[in-house]
Design a protein around this motif. Structure first.
Motif, PDB file in Angstrom:
ATOM      1  N   MET A   1       0.831  -1.210   0.000  1.00  0.00           N
ATOM      2  CA  MET A   1       0.000   0.000   0.000  1.00  0.00           C
ATOM      3  C   MET A   1       0.870   1.266   0.000  1.00  0.00           C
ATOM      4  O   MET A   1       0.606   2.225  -0.725  1.00  0.00           O
ATOM      5  N   LEU A   2       1.910   1.247   0.853  1.00  0.00           N
ATOM      6  CA  LEU A   2       2.787   2.418   0.934  1.00  0.00           C
ATOM      7  C   LEU A   2       3.497   2.652  -0.401  1.00  0.00           C
ATOM      8  O   LEU A   2       3.619   3.797  -0.866  1.00  0.00           O
TER       9      LEU A   2
ATOM     10  N   LEU B   1       2.457   1.743  -3.401  1.00  0.00           N
ATOM     11  CA  LEU B   1       1.491   2.208  -4.410  1.00  0.00           C
ATOM     12  C   LEU B   1       1.138   3.676  -4.190  1.00  0.00           C
ATOM     13  O   LEU B   1       1.035   4.451  -5.147  1.00  0.00           O
ATOM     14  N   ARG B   2       0.986   4.046  -2.933  1.00  0.00           N
ATOM     15  CA  ARG B   2       0.663   5.434  -2.623  1.00  0.00           C
ATOM     16  C   ARG B   2       1.828   6.360  -2.989  1.00  0.00           C
ATOM     17  O   ARG B   2       1.622   7.461  -3.513  1.00  0.00           O
ATOM     18  N   SER B   3       3.038   5.904  -2.734  1.00  0.00           N
ATOM     19  CA  SER B   3       4.221   6.680  -3.097  1.00  0.00           C
ATOM     20  C   SER B   3       4.334   6.817  -4.610  1.00  0.00           C
ATOM     21  O   SER B   3       4.660   7.896  -5.127  1.00  0.00           O
TER      22      SER B   3
ATOM     23  N   ARG C   1       6.382   8.629   3.250  1.00  0.00           N
ATOM     24  CA  ARG C   1       5.755   8.065   4.447  1.00  0.00           C
ATOM     25  C   ARG C   1       4.679   9.009   4.978  1.00  0.00           C
ATOM     26  O   ARG C   1       4.957  10.177   5.232  1.00  0.00           O
TER      27      ARG C   1
ATOM     28  N   ARG D   1       2.415   4.493  13.470  1.00  0.00           N
ATOM     29  CA  ARG D   1       1.755   4.083  12.234  1.00  0.00           C
ATOM     30  C   ARG D   1       2.302   2.765  11.694  1.00  0.00           C
ATOM     31  O   ARG D   1       1.810   2.243  10.700  1.00  0.00           O
TER      32      ARG D   1
ATOM     33  N   HIS E   1       5.408   2.242  10.455  1.00  0.00           N
ATOM     34  CA  HIS E   1       6.324   2.394   9.335  1.00  0.00           C
ATOM     35  C   HIS E   1       7.770   2.302   9.803  1.00  0.00           C
ATOM     36  O   HIS E   1       8.105   2.671  10.923  1.00  0.00           O
TER      37      HIS E   1
END
Length: 257
Positions: free
Chosen positions: A1-2, A4-6, A195, A242, A244
């Motif tokens: 997810m991280l 893809l979001r990045s 992040r 979170r 991370h």
């Protein structure tokens, strides 16, 4: 997810940058319109960070910014603050490497916007030329932004403050506004991942003009580093909450160049 979001943020950011830079070419008719384009770029980036990457940019200490011409000395961890500071100062001018003026399209904006370029090929003359260009910017009522370390530094790396800042402080006779931040935790230099969290840019109380250069150099370093370290600790705690990964502090020797 991280990841893809990045990826989504990076694609949106570079697409927006291209559209703004090319669409802003007609604005090259004046410095004021170029600065307006830069502020649009900064606001667009902050919006994308919030809504795509999940990074909220928080400005603190805005009440500490004095009116009029000013020397702004900012910690430099990320590309984020380069863009975000455009939003805050109405007549900003960055001190930057002359080579950046040769970048197609972007360099045209930098040149027309009246940035103060350092020509390192001039050797010892470079400092005098920089002081003259900086004095002209200050005479026009501008806010002159400099990154005292000269380049982005990893989060946790010991500070390496150059003497160019104290030269300018002594030559210009205006207050210096220290800027602390923790942006490198969320938009790391040379990194793909963005992040989610709260990236803080904090404007500290200004240092009045007139201090001896050596005392000023020690004071500005202590203020920026202490405040930035505190912000980094808060940012690390937020990232940990979170779930991370938290970047480890860099292991380098500290010095003042």
């Amino acid at each position: 997810m991280l990841a893809l979001r990045s990826l989504a943020f990076n694609l949106c950011f570079y697409a927006a940058t291209a559209v703004i830079a090319l669409g802003g070419l007609p604005a090259l008719v004046s410095r004021r319109t170029v600065l307006g384009i830069a502020r649009t770029w900064g606001r667009t980036t902050i919006w994308l960070l919030r809504h795509v990457a999940g990074i909220r940019v928080e400005f603190r200490g805005l009440e500490n910014i004095p009116p009029g011409p000013l020397l702004v000395a900012a910690k430099h961890q990320s590309a984020l603050e380069t863009l975000a500071l455009c939003v805050v100062f109405p007549e900003f001018a960055y001190i930057l490497k002359r080579e950046l003026l040769f970048i197609p399209v972007v360099g045209w904006h930098l040149s027309r916007g009246g940035m103060v370029a350092i020509d390192r090929s001039k050797g010892t003359r470079a400092m005098g030329l920089m002081n003259a260009a900086a004095a002209d910017a200050i005479a026009r009522g501008r806010q002159l932004i400099i990154f005292p370390e000269g380049t982005r530094r990893p989060v946790g790396a010991p500070p390496v403050y150059k003497q160019g800042l104290s030269h300018l402080y002594g030559a210009l006779g205006v207050p210096c506004l220290p800027v602390a931040l923790n942006t490198g935790l969320f938009w790391p230099r040379r990194g793909f991942v963005r992040r989610p969290g709260t990236a803080v840019i904090e404007f500290l109380p200004p240092i009045p003009a007139g201090m001896p250069r050596a005392a000023f150099q020690a004071e500005i370093l202590e203020r920026i580093e202490a405040a930035s370290n505190a912000l980094v600790e808060v940012g690390r705690a937020e990232l940990a909450a979170r779930g991370h990964a938290i970047p480890e502090p860099a292991r380098e020797a500290s010095r003042t160049a």
